[in-house]
Motif scaffolding. Structure first.
Motif, PDB file in Angstrom:
ATOM      1  N   SER A   3       0.818  -1.205   0.000  1.00 56.16           N
ATOM      2  CA  SER A   3       0.000   0.000   0.000  1.00 56.16           C
ATOM      3  C   SER A   3       0.857   1.263   0.000  1.00 56.16           C
ATOM      4  O   SER A   3       0.353   2.366  -0.068  1.00 56.16           O
ATOM      5  N   ARG A   4       2.203   1.086   0.101  1.00 53.98           N
ATOM      6  CA  ARG A   4       3.104   2.240   0.013  1.00 53.98           C
ATOM      7  C   ARG A   4       4.214   1.902  -0.958  1.00 53.98           C
ATOM      8  O   ARG A   4       4.861   0.865  -0.836  1.00 53.98           O
ATOM      9  N   ILE A   5       4.432   2.744  -1.962  1.00 50.50           N
ATOM     10  CA  ILE A   5       5.544   2.521  -2.884  1.00 50.50           C
ATOM     11  C   ILE A   5       6.227   3.844  -3.152  1.00 50.50           C
ATOM     12  O   ILE A   5       5.656   4.908  -2.902  1.00 50.50           O
ATOM     13  N   ASN A   6       7.457   3.771  -3.675  1.00 51.95           N
ATOM     14  CA  ASN A   6       8.128   5.033  -3.951  1.00 51.95           C
ATOM     15  C   ASN A   6       7.810   5.506  -5.363  1.00 51.95           C
ATOM     16  O   ASN A   6       7.265   4.770  -6.189  1.00 51.95           O
ATOM     17  N   GLU A   7       8.169   6.754  -5.612  1.00 55.72           N
ATOM     18  CA  GLU A   7       7.811   7.434  -6.855  1.00 55.72           C
ATOM     19  C   GLU A   7       8.308   6.689  -8.094  1.00 55.72           C
ATOM     20  O   GLU A   7       7.615   6.572  -9.088  1.00 55.72           O
TER      21      GLU A   7
ATOM     22  N   ILE B   6      -3.254   3.439  -2.758  1.00 48.91           N
ATOM     23  CA  ILE B   6      -1.871   3.414  -2.272  1.00 48.91           C
ATOM     24  C   ILE B   6      -1.393   4.820  -1.919  1.00 48.91           C
ATOM     25  O   ILE B   6      -2.050   5.815  -2.254  1.00 48.91           O
ATOM     26  N   GLU B   7      -0.251   4.859  -1.233  1.00 46.98           N
ATOM     27  CA  GLU B   7       0.444   6.121  -0.963  1.00 46.98           C
ATOM     28  C   GLU B   7       1.761   6.083  -1.713  1.00 46.98           C
ATOM     29  O   GLU B   7       2.510   5.110  -1.627  1.00 46.98           O
ATOM     30  N   ILE B   8       2.013   7.157  -2.485  1.00 49.71           N
ATOM     31  CA  ILE B   8       3.279   7.229  -3.210  1.00 49.71           C
ATOM     32  C   ILE B   8       4.245   8.082  -2.395  1.00 49.71           C
ATOM     33  O   ILE B   8       3.952   9.238  -2.084  1.00 49.71           O
ATOM     34  N   GLU B   9       5.422   7.490  -2.067  1.00 49.04           N
ATOM     35  CA  GLU B   9       6.407   8.218  -1.263  1.00 49.04           C
ATOM     36  C   GLU B   9       7.246   9.100  -2.160  1.00 49.04           C
ATOM     37  O   GLU B   9       7.793   8.641  -3.158  1.00 49.04           O
ATOM     38  N   SER B  10       7.359  10.355  -1.775  1.00 53.99           N
ATOM     39  CA  SER B  10       8.188  11.281  -2.545  1.00 53.99           C
ATOM     40  C   SER B  10       9.660  10.944  -2.340  1.00 53.99           C
ATOM     41  O   SER B  10      10.063  10.504  -1.262  1.00 53.99           O
ATOM     42  N   SER B  13      11.023  14.323  -0.128  1.00 55.06           N
ATOM     43  CA  SER B  13      10.554  14.680   1.214  1.00 55.06           C
ATOM     44  C   SER B  13       9.818  13.496   1.837  1.00 55.06           C
ATOM     45  O   SER B  13       9.761  12.421   1.251  1.00 55.06           O
ATOM     46  N   ASP B  14       9.265  13.722   3.001  1.00 54.30           N
ATOM     47  CA  ASP B  14       8.534  12.653   3.673  1.00 54.30           C
ATOM     48  C   ASP B  14       7.081  12.594   3.219  1.00 54.30           C
ATOM     49  O   ASP B  14       6.326  11.749   3.682  1.00 54.30           O
ATOM     50  N   GLU B  15       6.734  13.538   2.353  1.00 57.06           N
ATOM     51  CA  GLU B  15       5.328  13.593   1.941  1.00 57.06           C
ATOM     52  C   GLU B  15       4.917  12.388   1.101  1.00 57.06           C
ATOM     53  O   GLU B  15       5.737  11.815   0.385  1.00 57.06           O
ATOM     54  N   THR B  16       3.662  12.053   1.195  1.00 60.75           N
ATOM     55  CA  THR B  16       3.132  10.994   0.326  1.00 60.75           C
ATOM     56  C   THR B  16       1.919  11.532  -0.422  1.00 60.75           C
ATOM     57  O   THR B  16       1.260  12.454   0.020  1.00 60.75           O
ATOM     58  N   THR B  17       1.705  10.929  -1.599  1.00 64.42           N
ATOM     59  CA  THR B  17       0.558  11.312  -2.432  1.00 64.42           C
ATOM     60  C   THR B  17      -0.357  10.102  -2.561  1.00 64.42           C
ATOM     61  O   THR B  17       0.110   9.028  -2.937  1.00 64.42           O
ATOM     62  N   PRO B  18      -1.634  10.271  -2.280  1.00 70.36           N
ATOM     63  CA  PRO B  18      -2.538   9.125  -2.458  1.00 70.36           C
ATOM     64  C   PRO B  18      -2.833   8.884  -3.943  1.00 70.36           C
ATOM     65  O   PRO B  18      -2.831   9.812  -4.741  1.00 70.36           O
ATOM     66  N   ALA B  19      -3.010   7.622  -4.296  1.00 67.15           N
ATOM     67  CA  ALA B  19      -3.400   7.271  -5.672  1.00 67.15           C
ATOM     68  C   ALA B  19      -4.361   6.093  -5.606  1.00 67.15           C
ATOM     69  O   ALA B  19      -4.267   5.253  -4.707  1.00 67.15           O
ATOM     70  N   VAL B  20      -5.270   6.077  -6.542  1.00 73.52           N
ATOM     71  CA  VAL B  20      -6.265   5.006  -6.549  1.00 73.52           C
ATOM     72  C   VAL B  20      -6.329   4.391  -7.945  1.00 73.52           C
ATOM     73  O   VAL B  20      -6.208   5.085  -8.954  1.00 73.52           O
ATOM     74  N   LYS B 223      -5.171   7.078 -10.585  1.00 68.01           N
ATOM     75  CA  LYS B 223      -5.456   8.496 -10.426  1.00 68.01           C
ATOM     76  C   LYS B 223      -4.796   8.997  -9.142  1.00 68.01           C
ATOM     77  O   LYS B 223      -5.057   8.487  -8.053  1.00 68.01           O
ATOM     78  N   LYS B 224      -3.931  10.019  -9.341  1.00 68.58           N
ATOM     79  CA  LYS B 224      -3.291  10.658  -8.177  1.00 68.58           C
ATOM     80  C   LYS B 224      -4.260  11.655  -7.562  1.00 68.58           C
ATOM     81  O   LYS B 224      -5.022  12.300  -8.286  1.00 68.58           O
ATOM     82  N   ASN B 225      -4.173  11.823  -6.257  1.00 67.92           N
ATOM     83  CA  ASN B 225      -5.001  12.797  -5.546  1.00 67.92           C
ATOM     84  C   ASN B 225      -6.465  12.770  -5.968  1.00 67.92           C
ATOM     85  O   ASN B 225      -7.009  13.756  -6.466  1.00 67.92           O
ATOM     86  N   PRO B 226      -7.140  11.641  -5.797  1.00 62.59           N
ATOM     87  CA  PRO B 226      -8.553  11.589  -6.192  1.00 62.59           C
ATOM     88  C   PRO B 226      -9.379  12.601  -5.392  1.00 62.59           C
ATOM     89  O   PRO B 226      -9.049  12.873  -4.234  1.00 62.59           O
ATOM     90  N   ASP B 227     -10.397  13.131  -6.048  1.00 63.12           N
ATOM     91  CA  ASP B 227     -11.219  14.144  -5.374  1.00 63.12           C
ATOM     92  C   ASP B 227     -12.378  13.510  -4.609  1.00 63.12           C
ATOM     93  O   ASP B 227     -13.437  14.104  -4.458  1.00 63.12           O
ATOM     94  N   TYR B 228     -12.185  12.283  -4.196  1.00 61.14           N
ATOM     95  CA  TYR B 228     -13.167  11.614  -3.345  1.00 61.14           C
ATOM     96  C   TYR B 228     -12.394  10.748  -2.356  1.00 61.14           C
ATOM     97  O   TYR B 228     -11.187  10.546  -2.518  1.00 61.14           O
ATOM     98  N   THR B 229     -13.061  10.263  -1.324  1.00 62.13           N
ATOM     99  CA  THR B 229     -12.393   9.417  -0.340  1.00 62.13           C
ATOM    100  C   THR B 229     -12.622   7.963  -0.721  1.00 62.13           C
ATOM    101  O   THR B 229     -13.727   7.448  -0.573  1.00 62.13           O
ATOM    102  N   PRO B 230     -11.579   7.294  -1.301  1.00 64.12           N
ATOM    103  CA  PRO B 230     -11.803   5.924  -1.781  1.00 64.12           C
ATOM    104  C   PRO B 230     -12.100   4.965  -0.630  1.00 64.12           C
ATOM    105  O   PRO B 230     -11.622   5.165   0.481  1.00 64.12           O
TER     106      PRO B 230
END
Lengths: 239, 231
Positions: A3-7, B6-10, B13-20, B223-230
């Motif tokens: 559920s977590r992957i890198n860029e 999923i969460e995509i790790e940058s 930085s420590d930030e993550t981006t949600p994707a569905v 889809k990155k940053n979906p505009d709904y809560t999956p």
């Protein structure tokens, strides 16, 4: 399940997903001038093959009551050259050749001696218009039997006084509604409608229903398919 | 294997981006095949229409509209028929594969408009047209979108059925009768085309409004940053 992957991994996954759509690009072949004509020919050929499969020998085209028939003035006259090729009715014969036991010249009276069929059916033009007309004539199948045609042959090929020519698959030629038509609206064919003899085929589109017939050949091989077919129209075009 | 959310790790930085994961590959594949097929079907169909731009008698002929040749495909009736009768197989095959996949995978739930979606219609209309607040959602498609996509599929089916009648009015004479006859089938076929074009217009407007991430999801599925809560 991750559920977590890198860029980087996400990009790689996206590329792989995008690649799955690659076959769509194959349609681009239709945009290549050299491939376009053969591809479209194959597509039309596939359509004709499917048309022949869909054709049911025993299925009759709908017939209509006299009240539903359009008056003859509303039966559009279509030709590719002249409305009247100037057939001399006194000298006219239908010249029969090919895989038949009795080739030769047949007079109109011989065709009219066969059982007469009269029906009201829909004439459909490739252009999109249609008209319900009244037709009378002999079954082509009866005529083929009379001339001793080999009905295992693949085609019936006809030529016309106006240099038009056409061909029919044998299954359609033997269909009980396929006529050697010499009457429309209970009157002898008028010149513009193909006098003295035309094909009338309720299960085919209009351009297959050749007018001013002069020659008929039963054959397995076609040198030419039909006037319009040889310019790119469907060869089978069954309705 | 990845989860559908999923969460995509940058990397920086420590930030993550949600994707569905929204669109399985058969849906994306069919979408783009269909886009090409529809383009050809509409273009060649309009050229075929030019041969008899009317829906009644041939004598006398009353033309409905003179569609410009430059906005049609095929050049002449015979050429247009070649395109139409070739791409109709691609169109039909794509449609059958799509319907089969959606039904057997259960993915149809994503877009099928059902009675459960009815209460959500009005809040969405208010949001789209009357500056109402955006209703919270847990699904990729809101009730109005489901309505649009369900309609589009029905229109697709109707386009094939009306087309079959025009192509084979004798073999499918019962269908022709059901549609009110040969000329009516032509008219239905024509109207269904305009309805599909109207859908496509609305669809393209919404694609532009929804932005890049939404567009990319029809290419990669994600889809990155979906505009709904999956879910």
């Amino acid at each position: 399940m991750e559920s977590r992957i890198n860029e980087r991994k996400f990009k790689r996954i996206n590329r792989r997903e995008l690649l799955k759509l690659a076959p769509v690009v194959a349609l681009g072949a239709f945009a290549i001038p050299k491939l376009q004509a053969p591809l479209l020919k194959a597509g039309l050929g596939f359509s004709d093959w499917a048309s022949a499969l869909l054709f049911r020998k025993g299925l009759l085209a709908p017939t209509y009551a006299d009240s539903e028939v359009a008056p003859i003035e509303k039966f559009y006259v279509n030709d590719y050259d002249v409305d009247d090729p100037g057939v001399d009715f006194d000298k006219w014969t239908l010249t029969v050749s090919g895989s038949v036991q009795k080739p030769g010249d047949y007079r109109l009276a011989q065709i009219q001696a066969l059982p007469k069929i009269q029906h009201n059916t829909r004439h459909v033009c490739v252009e999109g218009w249609d008209v319900i007309g009244s037709f009378g004539g002999a079954r082509l199948s009866d005529f083929l039997r009379a001339i001793g045609a080999d009905t295992t042959s693949r085609f019936v090929y006809v030529e016309c006084a106006d240099d038009y020519y056409e061909s029919l698959d044998m299954a359609t030629a033997l269909h009980p509604q396929t006529l050697l038509c010499y009457e429309m609206y209970h009157q002898p064919l008028t010149r513009e409608h193909g006098a003295p003899l035309r094909l009338q085929i309720p299960t085919k589109v209009g351009y297959k229903q050749a007018k001013y017939l002069t020659d008929l050949k039963v054959t397995n091989v076609l040198q030419k398919v039909g006037y319009w077919e040889d310019q790119g129209y469907s060869e089978f075009y069954g309705l | 294997m990845l989860e559908a959310v999923i969460e995509i790790e940058s990397a920086k930085s420590d930030e993550t981006t949600p994707a569905v994961y929204e669109h399985p590959w058969p849906v994306r594949f069919c979408h783009w095949l269909n886009a090409v097929a529809l383009f050809v079907m509409v273009g060649s169909g309009l050229q075929i229409f030019r041969a008899f731009p009317s829906f009644g008698a041939k004598v006398p002929q009353k033309n409905l509209l003179d569609w410009p040749k430059s906005l049609a495909i095929g050049g002449w009736l015979g050429g247009a028929l070649q395109w139409h009768l070739t791409f109709m197989w691609i169109y039909i095959a794509t449609g059958l594969f799509y319907l089969g996949y959606q039904i057997f995978s259960g993915n149809y739930r994503q877009i099928l408009f059902t009675t459960r979606d009815v209460p959500g219609v009005w809040p969405m209309v208010r949001h789209y047209f009357f500056f109402g607040p955006k209703p919270p959602s847990r699904e990729p498609y809101n009730p109005l979108q489901k309505q649009a996509y369900t309609s589009a599929i029905i229109l697709g089916i109707l386009s094939v059925l009306t087309g079959l009648v025009i192509w084979k009015p004798v073999q499918f004479s019962w269908l022709a009768w059901l549609m009110g006859g040969f000329q009516m089938a032509r008219l239905w076929h024509f109207l269904v085309m305009w309805a599909i074009l109207l859908f496509i217009f609305g669809h393209l407007v919404m694609v532009v409004l929804h932005g890049w991430n939404n567009f990319v999801s029809m290419l990669t599925g994600w889809k990155k940053n979906p505009d709904y809560t999956p879910r």
